[in-house]
Design an enzyme around this catalytic site. Structure first.
Site, PDB file in Angstrom:
ATOM      1  N   ASP A 172       0.667  -1.116   0.032  1.00 39.72           N
ATOM      2  CA  ASP A 172      -0.100   0.159  -0.007  1.00 39.72           C
ATOM      3  C   ASP A 172       1.032   1.213   0.221  1.00 39.72           C
ATOM      4  OD1 ASP A 172      -2.519   1.522   0.372  1.00 39.72           O
ATOM      5  OD2 ASP A 172      -1.881   1.876   2.338  1.00 39.72           O
TER       6      ASP A 172
ATOM      7  N   ASP B 164       0.089   5.035   0.946  1.00 40.82           N
ATOM      8  CA  ASP B 164       0.097   5.875   2.117  1.00 40.82           C
ATOM      9  C   ASP B 164      -0.182   5.318   3.344  1.00 40.82           C
ATOM     10  OD1 ASP B 164      -0.301   8.200   0.364  1.00 40.82           O
ATOM     11  OD2 ASP B 164      -2.480   7.604   0.029  1.00 40.82           O
TER      12      ASP B 164
END
Length: 181
Positions: free
Chosen positions: A7, A9
């Site tokens: 991922d 952020d």
């Protein structure tokens, strides 16, 4: 393990409550670029799988998102790291497709692109949606405590998502994943 899905952020860069809206707001998490470089050196494919509703909500355009990702790629490159592929879902939450995490769409696309089975794939994220997507795609699940990770862990990881390995940050997760068995 042949493919790591990461991922963006909260794992590679600091998660902002108001979203990263331009390259100047992108702040790398210390050690994340070196962790990606370690994976690269070990011959493990690395792909980013990221929801970016900031585009679907009309806050920024696709061109600005591309500039943000170019900046992140440059930061990684300066540390000797690279991302092998980017999978981005710009769906707004109210118009989510199966690509938007917790849907497994982007994860399956990544595994298909690299022809790597779910059993050889690890998803590293900081949110329950990352863990849900990984479960639906059949991948191993790793939660990092950066970004939303500490709060996700504090709320309790739902039993159906277990087992989930938990590490302080991407560097810690990569160290554990690359450790001799």
């Amino acid at each position: 393990m042949r493919l790591i899905l990461i991922d963006r952020d909260g794992v590679l860069n600091v998660d902002r409550p108001d979203s990263v809206r331009n390259p100047g707001e992108l702040v790398p998490i210390p050690g994340s670029a070196a962790a990606v470089a370690r994976l690269n050196a070990a011959g493990v494919r690395v792909a980013v799988v990221t929801n970016q509703a900031v585009v679907g909500r009309g806050i920024i355009g696709p061109d600005m998102l591309e500039q943000i990702h170019h900046r992140l790629a440059d930061d990684l490159r300066r540390a000797g790291a690279r991302i092998d592929a980017w999978f981005v879902c710009t769906d707004a939450p109210h118009a989510a497709t199966a690509r938007r995490k917790p849907g497994p769409g982007m994860l399956r696309e990544a595994m298909d692109q690299f022809r790597i089975a779910p059993a050889e794939t690890v998803m590293i994220g900081d949110a329950e949606t990352d863990l849900e997507a990984a479960l639906a795609a059949g991948c191993r699940r790793v939660l990092v405590r950066t970004g939303k990770g500490a709060a996700t862990q504090a709320r309790g990881i739902k039993p159906h998502l277990l087992p989930v390995a938990v590490h302080e940050d991407l560097a810690g997760a990569v160290e554990a994943l690359l450790a001799p068995a």
